[in-house]
Design a protein around this motif. Structure first.
Motif, PDB file in Angstrom:
ATOM      1  N   LEU A  11       0.840  -1.186   0.000  1.00 49.35           N
ATOM      2  CA  LEU A  11       0.000   0.000   0.000  1.00 49.35           C
ATOM      3  C   LEU A  11       0.877   1.239   0.000  1.00 49.35           C
ATOM      4  O   LEU A  11       1.876   1.308   0.726  1.00 49.35           O
ATOM      5  CB  LEU A  11      -0.911   0.031   1.231  1.00 49.35           C
ATOM      6  N   ALA A  12       0.506   2.238  -0.819  1.00 53.00           N
ATOM      7  CA  ALA A  12       1.285   3.470  -0.907  1.00 53.00           C
ATOM      8  C   ALA A  12       0.355   4.637  -1.184  1.00 53.00           C
ATOM      9  O   ALA A  12      -0.643   4.490  -1.902  1.00 53.00           O
ATOM     10  CB  ALA A  12       2.337   3.365  -2.010  1.00 53.00           C
ATOM     11  N   PRO A  13       0.648   5.823  -0.650  1.00 52.89           N
ATOM     12  CA  PRO A  13      -0.163   7.000  -0.970  1.00 52.89           C
ATOM     13  C   PRO A  13       0.059   7.436  -2.413  1.00 52.89           C
ATOM     14  O   PRO A  13       1.141   7.242  -2.972  1.00 52.89           O
ATOM     15  CB  PRO A  13       0.333   8.049   0.024  1.00 52.89           C
ATOM     16  N   VAL A  14      -0.971   8.038  -3.016  1.00 58.34           N
ATOM     17  CA  VAL A  14      -0.885   8.487  -4.408  1.00 58.34           C
ATOM     18  C   VAL A  14      -1.271   9.959  -4.486  1.00 58.34           C
ATOM     19  O   VAL A  14      -2.359  10.348  -4.067  1.00 58.34           O
ATOM     20  CB  VAL A  14      -1.823   7.671  -5.319  1.00 58.34           C
ATOM     21  N   GLY A  15      -0.337  10.778  -5.014  1.00 54.35           N
ATOM     22  CA  GLY A  15      -0.616  12.186  -5.216  1.00 54.35           C
ATOM     23  C   GLY A  15      -0.387  12.621  -6.652  1.00 54.35           C
ATOM     24  O   GLY A  15      -1.236  13.252  -7.264  1.00 54.35           O
ATOM     25  N   SER A  16       0.767  12.253  -7.211  1.00 55.89           N
ATOM     26  CA  SER A  16       1.068  12.587  -8.608  1.00 55.89           C
ATOM     27  C   SER A  16       1.278  11.347  -9.467  1.00 55.89           C
ATOM     28  O   SER A  16       1.518  11.471 -10.667  1.00 55.89           O
ATOM     29  CB  SER A  16       2.307  13.491  -8.690  1.00 55.89           C
ATOM     30  N   GLY A  17       1.198  10.174  -8.878  1.00 59.02           N
ATOM     31  CA  GLY A  17       1.204   8.929  -9.653  1.00 59.02           C
ATOM     32  C   GLY A  17       2.543   8.252  -9.807  1.00 59.02           C
ATOM     33  O   GLY A  17       2.608   7.073 -10.149  1.00 59.02           O
ATOM     34  N   GLY A  18       3.638   8.969  -9.548  1.00 61.90           N
ATOM     35  CA  GLY A  18       4.956   8.418  -9.819  1.00 61.90           C
ATOM     36  C   GLY A  18       5.328   7.234  -8.942  1.00 61.90           C
ATOM     37  O   GLY A  18       5.947   6.274  -9.415  1.00 61.90           O
ATOM     38  N   THR A  19       4.981   7.291  -7.669  1.00 64.83           N
ATOM     39  CA  THR A  19       5.342   6.199  -6.769  1.00 64.83           C
ATOM     40  C   THR A  19       4.591   4.924  -7.135  1.00 64.83           C
ATOM     41  O   THR A  19       5.189   3.843  -7.216  1.00 64.83           O
ATOM     42  CB  THR A  19       5.049   6.585  -5.308  1.00 64.83           C
ATOM     43  N   LEU A  20       3.295   5.042  -7.349  1.00 64.00           N
ATOM     44  CA  LEU A  20       2.511   3.853  -7.701  1.00 64.00           C
ATOM     45  C   LEU A  20       2.993   3.265  -9.026  1.00 64.00           C
ATOM     46  O   LEU A  20       3.173   2.043  -9.149  1.00 64.00           O
ATOM     47  CB  LEU A  20       1.025   4.197  -7.775  1.00 64.00           C
ATOM     48  N   ALA A  21       3.230   4.120 -10.014  1.00 65.80           N
ATOM     49  CA  ALA A  21       3.712   3.634 -11.306  1.00 65.80           C
ATOM     50  C   ALA A  21       5.073   2.962 -11.150  1.00 65.80           C
ATOM     51  O   ALA A  21       5.337   1.922 -11.772  1.00 65.80           O
ATOM     52  CB  ALA A  21       3.808   4.791 -12.301  1.00 65.80           C
ATOM     53  N   GLY A  22       5.936   3.517 -10.313  1.00 63.41           N
ATOM     54  CA  GLY A  22       7.246   2.917 -10.095  1.00 63.41           C
ATOM     55  C   GLY A  22       7.167   1.564  -9.419  1.00 63.41           C
ATOM     56  O   GLY A  22       7.932   0.650  -9.746  1.00 63.41           O
ATOM     57  N   LEU A  23       6.237   1.408  -8.476  1.00 63.51           N
ATOM     58  CA  LEU A  23       6.059   0.114  -7.817  1.00 63.51           C
ATOM     59  C   LEU A  23       5.567  -0.937  -8.812  1.00 63.51           C
ATOM     60  O   LEU A  23       6.020  -2.085  -8.790  1.00 63.51           O
ATOM     61  CB  LEU A  23       5.062   0.248  -6.662  1.00 63.51           C
ATOM     62  N   VAL A  24       4.645  -0.548  -9.667  1.00 68.44           N
ATOM     63  CA  VAL A  24       4.146  -1.478 -10.693  1.00 68.44           C
ATOM     64  C   VAL A  24       5.270  -1.851 -11.654  1.00 68.44           C
ATOM     65  O   VAL A  24       5.472  -3.023 -11.983  1.00 68.44           O
ATOM     66  CB  VAL A  24       2.968  -0.847 -11.463  1.00 68.44           C
ATOM     67  N   HIS A  25       6.027  -0.859 -12.078  1.00 60.57           N
ATOM     68  CA  HIS A  25       7.159  -1.106 -12.989  1.00 60.57           C
ATOM     69  C   HIS A  25       8.188  -2.018 -12.341  1.00 60.57           C
ATOM     70  O   HIS A  25       8.671  -2.980 -12.961  1.00 60.57           O
ATOM     71  CB  HIS A  25       7.790   0.229 -13.369  1.00 60.57           C
ATOM     72  N   GLY A  26       8.521  -1.746 -11.078  1.00 58.45           N
ATOM     73  CA  GLY A  26       9.510  -2.568 -10.394  1.00 58.45           C
ATOM     74  C   GLY A  26       9.061  -3.997 -10.207  1.00 58.45           C
ATOM     75  O   GLY A  26       9.858  -4.933 -10.325  1.00 58.45           O
ATOM     76  N   THR A  27       7.779  -4.181  -9.913  1.00 59.39           N
ATOM     77  CA  THR A  27       7.238  -5.532  -9.766  1.00 59.39           C
ATOM     78  C   THR A  27       7.282  -6.285 -11.086  1.00 59.39           C
ATOM     79  O   THR A  27       7.617  -7.474 -11.139  1.00 59.39           O
ATOM     80  CB  THR A  27       5.788  -5.468  -9.238  1.00 59.39           C
ATOM     81  N   PHE A  28       6.975  -5.589 -12.173  1.00 58.69           N
ATOM     82  CA  PHE A  28       7.017  -6.205 -13.500  1.00 58.69           C
ATOM     83  C   PHE A  28       8.428  -6.653 -13.861  1.00 58.69           C
ATOM     84  O   PHE A  28       8.623  -7.688 -14.507  1.00 58.69           O
ATOM     85  CB  PHE A  28       6.509  -5.208 -14.545  1.00 58.69           C
ATOM     86  N   MET A  29       9.423  -5.886 -13.413  1.00 55.42           N
ATOM     87  CA  MET A  29      10.808  -6.191 -13.747  1.00 55.42           C
ATOM     88  C   MET A  29      11.364  -7.339 -12.920  1.00 55.42           C
ATOM     89  O   MET A  29      12.491  -7.765 -13.139  1.00 55.42           O
ATOM     90  CB  MET A  29      11.679  -4.936 -13.556  1.00 55.42           C
ATOM     91  N   LEU A  50      -2.922   9.465 -14.632  1.00 61.51           N
ATOM     92  CA  LEU A  50      -1.527   9.831 -14.396  1.00 61.51           C
ATOM     93  C   LEU A  50      -0.636   8.592 -14.343  1.00 61.51           C
ATOM     94  O   LEU A  50       0.444   8.554 -14.946  1.00 61.51           O
ATOM     95  CB  LEU A  50      -1.404  10.595 -13.077  1.00 61.51           C
ATOM     96  N   VAL A  51      -1.088   7.575 -13.601  1.00 53.00           N
ATOM     97  CA  VAL A  51      -0.292   6.349 -13.463  1.00 53.00           C
ATOM     98  C   VAL A  51      -0.124   5.669 -14.817  1.00 53.00           C
ATOM     99  O   VAL A  51       0.986   5.259 -15.192  1.00 53.00           O
ATOM    100  CB  VAL A  51      -0.940   5.398 -12.438  1.00 53.00           C
ATOM    101  N   ASN A  52      -1.214   5.527 -15.551  1.00 47.98           N
ATOM    102  CA  ASN A  52      -1.134   4.874 -16.866  1.00 47.98           C
ATOM    103  C   ASN A  52      -0.223   5.639 -17.824  1.00 47.98           C
ATOM    104  O   ASN A  52       0.546   5.027 -18.576  1.00 47.98           O
ATOM    105  CB  ASN A  52      -2.530   4.729 -17.468  1.00 47.98           C
TER     106      ASN A  52
END
Length: 312
Positions: free
Chosen positions: A179-197, A221-223
């Motif tokens: 779980l992570a807070p979302v304000g501008s989308g970068g953290t959530l997108a980075g977590l998804v990217h890191g998990t994919f990698m 924003l995340v997409n």
């Protein structure tokens, strides 16, 4: 951050990887879960949490390309601007900030720090600030500052995903939910990217906690950020944003939320504030109490650091 000798004076004090701390809060049903916190707030007293994560490769790009001027955006309590200003001060890089709201007569403690660090602060109204992602407005800024690098609000640039993805690489165990807070989308997108990698590792379900009124907007924003690294976002790990815990908007709070933040500070010795981390911990408390997450789950809360919202 980088091996460049110009950043050694600040990077030597970074605590990386940040620790994973198990907690046992006195929340309803909490004993039926394993709850951990990724303490990115401990990375550095000023350049903490996701702000370092999202900025580290932007800084490398600046240094590699001898960029000496940065323009970025934020509000009066922006953790991003505070961290960026500290870094630019130590690297002797000019920083121009576009700040939402007219704080000239009553600057926040964060803005006072920026002024002390010789940051160029431009205050704009909400109408102008809403143009911060529009091509025409960005082009006008580059005409004014032709050699500058424009870093988006929150540091959520194309470089941010790689920095946040480092969190996944650092984890010492598998989790069922992150779980992570979302304000501008970068953290959530980075977590998804890191998990994919890391396809060989057990993939956690990634849940963002919206800290502002932004259903649909935050998902976009995340997409958009994910599309800068992946041709098809449909192939990426599952993620979602829960919009029930924004407390009526960005930086909005209630006496109950503030009291909750104080209780976490006191009982768990973890400093949180009502803008980002407080809403994250509150959401976790509610999801656990409601049994929304399967009992027995191992849950990781990403403390994204930054306590400007707690400074009054």
């Amino acid at each position: 951050m980088t091996d460049d000798p110009r950043v050694q004076s600040i990077s030597q004090n970074f605590t990386l990887p940040s620790p994973e701390q198990q907690i046992a809060p006195a929340w309803l049903n909490a004993e039926q879960y394993q709850i951990w916190v990724k303490r990115d707030d401990l990375i550095h007293p000023i350049v903490s949490g996701n702000k370092l994560r999202k900025l580290r490769y932007s800084i490398k790009h600046m240094l590699d390309n001898n960029i000496r001027h940065v323009v970025s955006f934020g509000g009066g309590y922006s953790n991003h601007l505070h961290a960026l200003a500290y870094i630019c001060k130590h690297l002797n890089i000019i920083l121009t900030t576009i700040v939402r709201g007219h704080y000239q007569l009553n600057p926040t403690p964060m803005l006072q720090d920026l002024a002390n660090w010789q940051v160029n602060i431009e205050y704009v109204d909400r109408k102008i600030y809403q143009q911060r992602d529009q091509a025409d407005y960005l082009a006008s800024l580059l005409r004014r500052f032709p050699k500058a690098l424009v870093v988006p609000e929150g540091g959520s640039s194309q470089f941010a995903l790689e920095g946040v993805a480092d969190i996944i690489n650092e984890l010492t165990q598998n989790y069922d939910y992150i779980l992570a807070p979302v304000g501008s989308g970068g953290t959530l997108a980075g977590l998804v990217h890191g998990t994919f990698m890391q396809p060989t590792a057990k993939q956690a379900n990634i849940i963002g906690i919206g800290v502002l009124k932004g259903q649909g907007y935050l998902e976009e924003l995340v997409n958009n950020l994910l599309q800068t690294h992946h041709h098809s976002v449909k192939l990426l790990p599952t993620w979602d944003i829960d919009h029930r815990f924004h407390f009526n908007g960005y930086a909005k709070s209630t006496p109950e939320l503030k009291a909750f933040c104080h209780s976490v500070n006191r009982e768990l010795s973890i400093p949180i504030e009502p803008v980002y981390s407080g809403k994250l911990f509150w959401a976790a408390k509610e999801l656990i109490a409601q049994g929304t997450l399967p009992k027995g789950s191992k849950i990781l809360l990403l403390h994204t650091g930054g306590l400007q919202g707690a400074r009054q």
